[in-house]
Design a protein around this motif. Sequence first.
Motif, short mmCIF file in Angstrom:
data_model
loop_
_atom_site.label_atom_id
_atom_site.label_comp_id
_atom_site.label_asym_id
_atom_site.label_seq_id
_atom_site.Cartn_x
_atom_site.Cartn_y
_atom_site.Cartn_z
N ILE A 285 31.42 32.96 51.38
CA ILE A 285 30.54 33.70 52.29
C ILE A 285 31.28 34.10 53.56
N ALA A 286 32.37 33.38 53.86
CA ALA A 286 33.19 33.77 55.01
C ALA A 286 34.25 34.81 54.60
N GLU A 287 34.22 35.20 53.33
CA GLU A 287 35.18 36.17 52.77
C GLU A 287 36.63 35.76 53.02
N TRP A 288 36.88 34.49 52.82
CA TRP A 288 38.25 33.98 52.98
C TRP A 288 38.64 33.39 51.63
N TYR A 289 39.69 33.90 51.04
CA TYR A 289 40.05 33.48 49.69
C TYR A 289 41.46 32.88 49.65
N PRO A 290 41.62 31.66 50.18
CA PRO A 290 42.96 31.09 50.26
C PRO A 290 43.38 30.42 48.94
N TRP A 291 43.12 31.09 47.80
CA TRP A 291 43.49 30.52 46.52
C TRP A 291 43.92 31.62 45.57
N PRO A 292 44.66 31.27 44.54
CA PRO A 292 45.23 32.29 43.65
C PRO A 292 44.29 32.75 42.53
N PHE A 293 43.12 32.13 42.39
CA PHE A 293 42.24 32.51 41.28
C PHE A 293 41.11 33.39 41.81
N SER A 294 40.37 34.03 40.89
CA SER A 294 39.26 34.83 41.40
C SER A 294 38.01 33.98 41.45
#
Length: 389
Positions: free
Chosen positions: A139-148
């Motif tokens: 919800i914070a639109e932060w994707y610190p990972w390699p998967f979707s």
Amino acid sequence: MTSRPRRPSPRLASALRPPRFTGRLHDARTATAVGRWLGLAFAVCFVTGLLSHYLQQPPDWLADHLPARPTWGYRLTQGLHVATGLAAIVLLLVKLWAVYPRLFVWPPVRSVRHTLERLSVAVLVAAAVFQVLSGLLNIAEWYPWPFSFVPVHFAVAWIAAGSVLLHIVVKAPEIRTHWSRRSTGTLGLPAEDVHDRRSLLIGMGAAVGAVTLTTVGQSFTPLKTFDLLAPRHPDHGTQGLPVNRTAAAAGVAARDLGAWRLEVTGPRPYTLTLDALRALPLARVRLPIACVEGWSVLAEWDGVRVRDLVARAGGRPGHSALRVTSLEVSGSYRVTEMGATYADDPLTLLALALNGRTLSLDHGFPARMIAPNRPGVLQTKWVHRLEVL
Ligand SMILES: Nc1nc2c(c(=O)[nH]1)N[C@H]1C(S)=C(S)[C@@H](COP(=O)(O)O)O[C@H]1N2
Ligand SMILES: [Mo]
């Protein structure tokens, strides 16, 4: 003949001894009292998550039968999904605090059964922590990972649900013992315990209340004044509506729109200029945009009924699905599909105006989809092609 076992030195022995926890709230009763709220939050989160998933990615047999009513359905269920997920963060922390001394139980494994039980708890904790944290970061639109995010969050939800069920079954005797208030006397717990536990639960309730009050206004707009902590505020954005993906991010520029035409394919294909589209009978509807990230806002939309566009292309009313293509250069939501119930619904528009004014570029100018009871991700902006299927 027996040989005396060698004893470790006293200092080593005390260093090796697991810590002792004297706080009385680290007990099964507290775990049960917190666990039932956590279980409830997880249950609501799981069910609303499944709904969201199947509205977004229905299996083929379901795609043409998804319900377009109630218009506020997705707004409610996704608002609940995010609210219960946020509440679960607090509840999970309290629950882990109540039970963490068990990590130090010695010896760590006692029997096959005990080992399996501990492994199942490890899976449960890992899955639960992963779900609330990945949801929060999403919800914070932060994707610190390699998967979707979507497929992994969906898969781990099943692991979490399965391990919660297993946990409840394994702990059923203890849950039964501690479920009701009346069992206090029979256990002979000292009175001060009751007060401490009550204080803990009141504190937990207050924390959940504070988290909910400061975030739920993102979808439950009567409380929007208190929406201080949610990533989105329902009023912040052009034309009174937040923007998730801007035109710039989608690679759509105003100068490329001069030659815009709506292409409609089907048994009788046609193209329309923007002026020709505006000259068709227009409808006005009040529908919410309800983002999967939890925010939602009711707005007024003017546009052409999608069922009219479908009929004109020779589609079968109530039976034709649509493929919608955006001008967006790339991105997961460039091409979306719309099942027959939505395509035929009188409230589903190819919208040209929002809250009484021509759509701004960020809201999908020249034309965008708006349909009832649909996840925001499928309300495709910058539409330029409709394929009647
Ligand atoms: N082409 C396209 N349309 C899109 C998106 C996108 O990424 N590309 N994002 C969607 C999402 S996630 C939401 S919540 C809504 C938000 O609409 P708004 O920006 O007009 O408020 O647009 C949807 N339409
Ligand atoms: Mo969204």
